[in-house]
Design a protein around this motif. Sequence first.
Motif, PDB file in Angstrom:
ATOM      1  N   THR A   1       0.825  -1.214   0.000  1.00  0.00           N
ATOM      2  CA  THR A   1       0.000   0.000   0.000  1.00  0.00           C
ATOM      3  C   THR A   1       0.860   1.266   0.000  1.00  0.00           C
ATOM      4  OG1 THR A   1      -0.171   0.046   2.418  1.00  0.00           O
ATOM      5  CG2 THR A   1      -1.864  -1.185   1.211  1.00  0.00           C
ATOM      6  N   TYR A   2       2.102   1.136   0.454  1.00  0.00           N
ATOM      7  CA  TYR A   2       2.979   2.307   0.479  1.00  0.00           C
ATOM      8  C   TYR A   2       3.657   2.555  -0.870  1.00  0.00           C
ATOM      9  CZ  TYR A   2       2.361   2.635   5.514  1.00  0.00           C
ATOM     10  OH  TYR A   2       1.812   2.802   6.762  1.00  0.00           O
ATOM     11  N   ASN A   3       3.444   1.672  -1.819  1.00  0.00           N
ATOM     12  CA  ASN A   3       4.010   1.905  -3.151  1.00  0.00           C
ATOM     13  C   ASN A   3       3.465   3.183  -3.778  1.00  0.00           C
ATOM     14  OD1 ASN A   3       5.332  -0.497  -2.810  1.00  0.00           O
ATOM     15  ND2 ASN A   3       4.198  -1.636  -4.378  1.00  0.00           N
ATOM     16  N   ARG A   4       2.264   3.592  -3.341  1.00  0.00           N
ATOM     17  CA  ARG A   4       1.625   4.762  -3.960  1.00  0.00           C
ATOM     18  C   ARG A   4       2.431   6.042  -3.752  1.00  0.00           C
ATOM     19  NH1 ARG A   4      -1.067   3.772   0.844  1.00  0.00           N
ATOM     20  NH2 ARG A   4      -1.608   5.552   2.192  1.00  0.00           N
ATOM     21  N   TYR A   5       3.316   6.067  -2.773  1.00  0.00           N
ATOM     22  CA  TYR A   5       4.109   7.273  -2.534  1.00  0.00           C
ATOM     23  C   TYR A   5       5.357   7.338  -3.421  1.00  0.00           C
ATOM     24  CZ  TYR A   5       1.180   7.852   1.606  1.00  0.00           C
ATOM     25  OH  TYR A   5       0.119   8.011   2.471  1.00  0.00           O
ATOM     26  N   ASN A   6       5.679   6.227  -4.087  1.00  0.00           N
ATOM     27  CA  ASN A   6       6.781   6.186  -5.049  1.00  0.00           C
ATOM     28  C   ASN A   6       8.096   6.712  -4.471  1.00  0.00           C
ATOM     29  OD1 ASN A   6       7.821   5.516  -7.611  1.00  0.00           O
ATOM     30  ND2 ASN A   6       7.652   7.644  -8.302  1.00  0.00           N
ATOM     31  N   VAL A   7       8.391   6.303  -3.238  1.00  0.00           N
ATOM     32  CA  VAL A   7       9.668   6.660  -2.618  1.00  0.00           C
ATOM     33  C   VAL A   7      10.692   5.586  -2.966  1.00  0.00           C
ATOM     34  CG1 VAL A   7      10.875   6.954  -0.436  1.00  0.00           C
ATOM     35  CG2 VAL A   7       8.607   7.941  -0.740  1.00  0.00           C
ATOM     36  N   GLN A   8      11.866   6.004  -3.409  1.00  0.00           N
ATOM     37  CA  GLN A   8      12.881   5.063  -3.882  1.00  0.00           C
ATOM     38  C   GLN A   8      14.153   5.105  -3.032  1.00  0.00           C
ATOM     39  OE1 GLN A   8      12.644   6.809  -8.000  1.00  0.00           O
ATOM     40  NE2 GLN A   8      12.701   4.644  -8.583  1.00  0.00           N
ATOM     41  N   ALA A   9      14.872   3.991  -3.059  1.00  0.00           N
ATOM     42  CA  ALA A   9      16.206   3.918  -2.462  1.00  0.00           C
ATOM     43  C   ALA A   9      17.200   4.382  -3.525  1.00  0.00           C
ATOM     44  CB  ALA A   9      16.510   2.489  -2.025  1.00  0.00           C
TER      45      ALA A   9
END
Length: 437
Positions: free
Chosen positions: A326-334
């Motif tokens: 569900t946190y994929n929606r924020y599109n935060v990347q390493a």
Amino acid sequence: MSAGNYFTRWNPTRSLLIPKTLPRISLFLLVLLLASMLPAPFAAAQTDDEPFMRLSAEKGPTGIALTIRGRVLGPAGCGPLAITDSTGSSIPFGETCWREDGLFEWRGPLPREGAWLNNKYNTEIKVVPLGSVTVGFYLQLATLPTSVAASATFTIIDNTSGPYADNFPDNLLIDHFIAMEFLWAKTDQLVARGLVKRSWLWGTRYNTFLEPYAEGSNGWRYVRYNDKSRMEVTLASALLPSNPYYVTNGLLVKEMVSGQLQLGDKTFKSVPASIAPVAGDLTPANPAPIFAQFAIYLDFNPYSRNDIINRTIGVQLYNGVEPDPTYNRYNVQAVNRVNETNHFIASPFWNYLNTVGPLVNDKGKTYQGRLFEPLFYATGLPITEAYWTRSRVGGVEKDVLVQLFERRVMTYTPSNPVGFQVEMGNTGLQYYKWRYE
């Protein structure tokens, strides 16, 4: 009233920029006169609605500490504390700030020796006398001399322990003070005045004193606690105030996670790790993880470059970090791997670390520059990966991304307004409470 209720806050809009060309005696007076223009004479009848000062001494984690609590009259601000002997000579030994209600709290050691200011504003080196002394809190008046806002007597039974207060005013303490003021003003003065829309880098200050450190001058160093960090001057004799590492900020997060209280470059004391939540409100109702539970994740590296960060961590101790799509929606990347610690930096934090924006130089002029220069000066290196959590902020639960660095905790709250989505955690406040309360 509990110690927490005395916790002080500073009104940052009252901060001063001090020109380097100011005469030394004027600089000393500024140190003594960092407060509002309102006179606040000491009231003999000490009630909770009038000025007062109360002292207590106790054994703390690093030795005997003096706690000073009190109230002054006037708007929120800051001012110096000083010891006065029977001749009227005084030696400043710290600074504290009071809230809108006038309450303040200061905790630290009294110096055993230093340069005392006599009534003619000259200095002489003296040893703190045994017996009764007056501890005073000073406010600025429109004309000199200064006014004692509140005071109390304290009996010195041992003047062989404690820090030296270095020669004053032609001493390093004045350089420490100025360097810390300039450093704070560089990034936070425009924030305090509402002229830029971004989060605090240092935050409000609330306590300045000498803290034990093996490599410091005579085993002590000058520190200032801010909400977001602790400023410190340790190697003053080896560096010029213009050196970017003249003022540093401590490895506070590393200490709170490991439970290793650092008292010198190679001197540590084992204490329980901090159980404060790493982000949000300092209440048991906050579901954010605590510092202690990150100890088992210091070597955990679940991501590859450009992976979407979706692992979560909660308040349950050692409950594991599991992916949550569900946190994929924020599109935060390493996005940036730091070889020294083998951790990636989350994309919002990497972008923030490379921010260019309006800053203030030591002449009070605004210019465009990098907020973080050198890059990891304020934060240190990352010691964990970034994890999503639910955190209670102002009583409201929000999705918050947290990542622990050696010196700071960085948070990303997507629901916050632009300019305030990335913030520094209140690491200075959390550490101060962990170490001294």
